[in-house]
Design a protein around this motif. Structure first.
Motif, PDB file in Angstrom:
ATOM      1  N   ARG A 139      19.739  54.363  -1.045  1.00 32.32           N
ATOM      2  CA  ARG A 139      19.862  53.120  -1.814  1.00 32.32           C
ATOM      3  C   ARG A 139      21.180  53.091  -2.579  1.00 32.32           C
ATOM      4  O   ARG A 139      21.833  52.053  -2.676  1.00 32.32           O
ATOM      5  CB  ARG A 139      18.687  52.970  -2.772  1.00 32.32           C
ATOM      6  CG  ARG A 139      18.737  51.666  -3.544  1.00 32.32           C
ATOM      7  CD  ARG A 139      17.471  51.416  -4.312  1.00 32.32           C
ATOM      8  NE  ARG A 139      17.544  50.119  -4.959  1.00 32.32           N
ATOM      9  CZ  ARG A 139      17.238  49.907  -6.234  1.00 32.32           C
ATOM     10  NH1 ARG A 139      16.805  50.898  -6.973  1.00 32.32           N
ATOM     11  NH2 ARG A 139      17.348  48.716  -6.757  1.00 32.32           N
ATOM     12  N   LEU A 140      21.580  54.228  -3.116  1.00 32.11           N
ATOM     13  CA  LEU A 140      22.843  54.321  -3.837  1.00 32.11           C
ATOM     14  C   LEU A 140      24.010  53.926  -2.925  1.00 32.11           C
ATOM     15  O   LEU A 140      24.886  53.153  -3.320  1.00 32.11           O
ATOM     16  CB  LEU A 140      23.051  55.740  -4.379  1.00 32.11           C
ATOM     17  CG  LEU A 140      24.433  56.062  -4.964  1.00 32.11           C
ATOM     18  CD1 LEU A 140      24.719  55.210  -6.190  1.00 32.11           C
ATOM     19  CD2 LEU A 140      24.529  57.540  -5.295  1.00 32.11           C
ATOM     20  N   VAL A 141      24.024  54.444  -1.707  1.00 33.16           N
ATOM     21  CA  VAL A 141      25.100  54.099  -0.768  1.00 33.16           C
ATOM     22  C   VAL A 141      25.071  52.601  -0.462  1.00 33.16           C
ATOM     23  O   VAL A 141      26.117  51.955  -0.413  1.00 33.16           O
ATOM     24  CB  VAL A 141      24.998  54.933   0.533  1.00 33.16           C
ATOM     25  CG1 VAL A 141      26.011  54.452   1.568  1.00 33.16           C
ATOM     26  CG2 VAL A 141      25.208  56.416   0.236  1.00 33.16           C
ATOM     27  N   GLU A 142      23.888  52.053  -0.289  1.00 31.63           N
ATOM     28  CA  GLU A 142      23.787  50.609  -0.032  1.00 31.63           C
ATOM     29  C   GLU A 142      24.331  49.807  -1.214  1.00 31.63           C
ATOM     30  O   GLU A 142      25.091  48.859  -1.031  1.00 31.63           O
ATOM     31  CB  GLU A 142      22.342  50.200   0.235  1.00 31.63           C
ATOM     32  CG  GLU A 142      21.837  50.610   1.578  1.00 31.63           C
ATOM     33  CD  GLU A 142      20.438  50.098   1.854  1.00 31.63           C
ATOM     34  OE1 GLU A 142      19.657  49.921   0.895  1.00 31.63           O
ATOM     35  OE2 GLU A 142      20.142  49.869   3.031  1.00 31.63           O
ATOM     36  N   LEU A 143      23.944  50.187  -2.412  1.00 30.83           N
ATOM     37  CA  LEU A 143      24.382  49.453  -3.597  1.00 30.83           C
ATOM     38  C   LEU A 143      25.896  49.557  -3.792  1.00 30.83           C
ATOM     39  O   LEU A 143      26.553  48.573  -4.129  1.00 30.83           O
ATOM     40  CB  LEU A 143      23.665  49.974  -4.850  1.00 30.83           C
ATOM     41  CG  LEU A 143      22.163  49.720  -4.928  1.00 30.83           C
ATOM     42  CD1 LEU A 143      21.559  50.467  -6.111  1.00 30.83           C
ATOM     43  CD2 LEU A 143      21.860  48.234  -5.020  1.00 30.83           C
ATOM     44  N   ARG A 144      26.444  50.724  -3.554  1.00 32.69           N
ATOM     45  CA  ARG A 144      27.878  50.952  -3.775  1.00 32.69           C
ATOM     46  C   ARG A 144      28.724  50.379  -2.635  1.00 32.69           C
ATOM     47  O   ARG A 144      29.663  49.635  -2.858  1.00 32.69           O
ATOM     48  CB  ARG A 144      28.134  52.455  -3.927  1.00 32.69           C
ATOM     49  CG  ARG A 144      29.565  52.832  -4.098  1.00 32.69           C
ATOM     50  CD  ARG A 144      30.070  52.451  -5.448  1.00 32.69           C
ATOM     51  NE  ARG A 144      31.431  52.945  -5.595  1.00 32.69           N
ATOM     52  CZ  ARG A 144      32.244  52.532  -6.511  1.00 32.69           C
ATOM     53  NH1 ARG A 144      31.848  51.657  -7.407  1.00 32.69           N
ATOM     54  NH2 ARG A 144      33.455  53.008  -6.588  1.00 32.69           N
ATOM     55  N   SER A 145      28.384  50.744  -1.413  1.00 32.74           N
ATOM     56  CA  SER A 145      29.243  50.408  -0.280  1.00 32.74           C
ATOM     57  C   SER A 145      28.979  49.033   0.313  1.00 32.74           C
ATOM     58  O   SER A 145      29.904  48.389   0.783  1.00 32.74           O
ATOM     59  CB  SER A 145      29.087  51.461   0.815  1.00 32.74           C
ATOM     60  OG  SER A 145      29.474  52.709   0.335  1.00 32.74           O
ATOM     61  N   PHE A 146      27.739  48.626   0.313  1.00 31.78           N
ATOM     62  CA  PHE A 146      27.418  47.377   0.987  1.00 31.78           C
ATOM     63  C   PHE A 146      27.280  46.198   0.036  1.00 31.78           C
ATOM     64  O   PHE A 146      27.604  45.078   0.386  1.00 31.78           O
ATOM     65  CB  PHE A 146      26.161  47.528   1.838  1.00 31.78           C
ATOM     66  CG  PHE A 146      26.318  48.569   2.913  1.00 31.78           C
ATOM     67  CD1 PHE A 146      27.221  48.394   3.931  1.00 31.78           C
ATOM     68  CD2 PHE A 146      25.580  49.732   2.876  1.00 31.78           C
ATOM     69  CE1 PHE A 146      27.391  49.360   4.912  1.00 31.78           C
ATOM     70  CE2 PHE A 146      25.730  50.700   3.850  1.00 31.78           C
ATOM     71  CZ  PHE A 146      26.640  50.508   4.870  1.00 31.78           C
ATOM     72  N   LEU A 147      26.818  46.457  -1.178  1.00 31.67           N
ATOM     73  CA  LEU A 147      26.737  45.373  -2.163  1.00 31.67           C
ATOM     74  C   LEU A 147      27.959  45.353  -3.071  1.00 31.67           C
ATOM     75  O   LEU A 147      28.195  44.377  -3.766  1.00 31.67           O
ATOM     76  CB  LEU A 147      25.470  45.505  -3.012  1.00 31.67           C
ATOM     77  CG  LEU A 147      24.159  45.203  -2.316  1.00 31.67           C
ATOM     78  CD1 LEU A 147      22.998  45.408  -3.266  1.00 31.67           C
ATOM     79  CD2 LEU A 147      24.139  43.799  -1.761  1.00 31.67           C
ATOM     80  N   GLY A 148      28.723  46.452  -3.089  1.00 35.69           N
ATOM     81  CA  GLY A 148      29.944  46.499  -3.865  1.00 35.69           C
ATOM     82  C   GLY A 148      29.745  46.628  -5.365  1.00 35.69           C
ATOM     83  O   GLY A 148      30.609  46.246  -6.140  1.00 35.69           O
ATOM     84  N   LEU A 149      28.598  47.195  -5.779  1.00 34.94           N
ATOM     85  CA  LEU A 149      28.358  47.363  -7.212  1.00 34.94           C
ATOM     86  C   LEU A 149      29.185  48.519  -7.765  1.00 34.94           C
ATOM     87  O   LEU A 149      29.459  49.490  -7.065  1.00 34.94           O
ATOM     88  CB  LEU A 149      26.877  47.642  -7.473  1.00 34.94           C
ATOM     89  CG  LEU A 149      25.876  46.557  -7.088  1.00 34.94           C
ATOM     90  CD1 LEU A 149      24.466  46.985  -7.478  1.00 34.94           C
ATOM     91  CD2 LEU A 149      26.215  45.228  -7.718  1.00 34.94           C
ATOM     92  N   SER A 150      29.562  48.417  -9.022  1.00 31.41           N
ATOM     93  CA  SER A 150      30.275  49.506  -9.694  1.00 31.41           C
ATOM     94  C   SER A 150      29.265  50.600 -10.057  1.00 31.41           C
ATOM     95  O   SER A 150      28.050  50.374 -10.051  1.00 31.41           O
ATOM     96  CB  SER A 150      30.955  48.997 -10.961  1.00 31.41           C
ATOM     97  OG  SER A 150      29.984  48.679 -11.935  1.00 31.41           O
ATOM     98  N   MET A 151      29.774  51.759 -10.417  1.00 29.01           N
ATOM     99  CA  MET A 151      28.896  52.858 -10.819  1.00 29.01           C
ATOM    100  C   MET A 151      28.058  52.462 -12.032  1.00 29.01           C
ATOM    101  O   MET A 151      26.875  52.782 -12.107  1.00 29.01           O
ATOM    102  CB  MET A 151      29.705  54.118 -11.141  1.00 29.01           C
ATOM    103  CG  MET A 151      30.353  54.741  -9.951  1.00 29.01           C
ATOM    104  SD  MET A 151      29.095  55.353  -8.811  1.00 29.01           S
ATOM    105  CE  MET A 151      30.136  55.886  -7.497  1.00 29.01           C
ATOM    106  N   LYS A 152      28.672  51.772 -12.969  1.00 28.54           N
ATOM    107  CA  LYS A 152      27.961  51.337 -14.169  1.00 28.54           C
ATOM    108  C   LYS A 152      26.836  50.354 -13.816  1.00 28.54           C
ATOM    109  O   LYS A 152      25.725  50.443 -14.343  1.00 28.54           O
ATOM    110  CB  LYS A 152      28.953  50.696 -15.137  1.00 28.54           C
ATOM    111  CG  LYS A 152      28.442  50.523 -16.522  1.00 28.54           C
ATOM    112  CD  LYS A 152      29.566  50.052 -17.443  1.00 28.54           C
ATOM    113  CE  LYS A 152      29.086  50.061 -18.870  1.00 28.54           C
ATOM    114  NZ  LYS A 152      30.147  49.664 -19.800  1.00 28.54           N
TER     115      LYS A 152
END
Length: 184
Positions: A139-152
């Motif tokens: 899920r982390l990879v999806e949120l970061r790489s595919f949705l483009g969310l920042s770490m925060k």
């Protein structure tokens, strides 16, 4: 607006609720689709097409129940990703056939170097393995790489400490890099 989206999505009495939600979040969905397609060479699929295909898949579902806005975007994003993998698989079948190619992590993550159908399918296999190994890191990879969310933003969505999210992201990058270097 977030509460309105959730209310509409869970309003089983309103047959037009999904259309109203799509109107409200269309630009956000288009941004997600553009992130998926960024850097893809000679693509015939445009972000608008991907959003419309995802809408078609959502509209086919007879019962839609979402916890909140984030859950809706997660589902829509997942549908887009699967449509993109299906598209890549079909393009590969039509053009080349053969085995999947190796791809580096930078090529594999959306927004990196251009991806061809082989690279996209290799990434799909690695993501499926990561999901089996650790669904939270997937899920982390999806949120970061595919949705483009920042770490925060990811820390807020997942209700984890920022340092934990950063540490998990570092693990995911190393794990995916190794996984994508293995012969298929």
């Amino acid at each position: 607006m977030s509460g309105e989206i959730t209310r509409l999505l869970n309003d089983s009495e309103n047959p037009d609720a999904l259309n109203q939600v799509i109107d409200m979040v269309y630009q956000d969905l288009r941004r997600i689709a553009a992130n998926y397609l960024k850097g893809t060479p000679n693509r015939t699929l445009q972000p608008t097409d991907l959003v419309h295909e995802a809408y078609g898949e959502l509209a086919k579902k007879s019962v839609l129940q979402f916890n909140d806005r984030a859950h809706f975007f997660g589902c829509a994003s997942l549908i887009m990703r699967h449509l993109l993998y299906k598209y890549a698989r079909d393009m590969k079948r039509l053009k080349r056939g053969g085995d999947q190619a190796k791809v580096s992590l930078d090529e594999g993550l959306v927004g990196g170097k251009p991806m061809d159908a082989d690279a996209l399918l290799s990434l799909q296999c690695a993501m499926e393995k990561l999901h089996q190994l650790d669904p939270e890191k997937h899920r982390l990879v999806e949120l970061r790489s595919f949705l483009g969310l920042s770490m925060k933003e990811i820390a807020t969505v997942t209700d984890k400490a920022l340092r934990t999210v950063e540490r998990d992201w570092q693990f995911c990058r190393v794990w995916l890099s190794r996984e994508l270097q293995r012969p298929l």
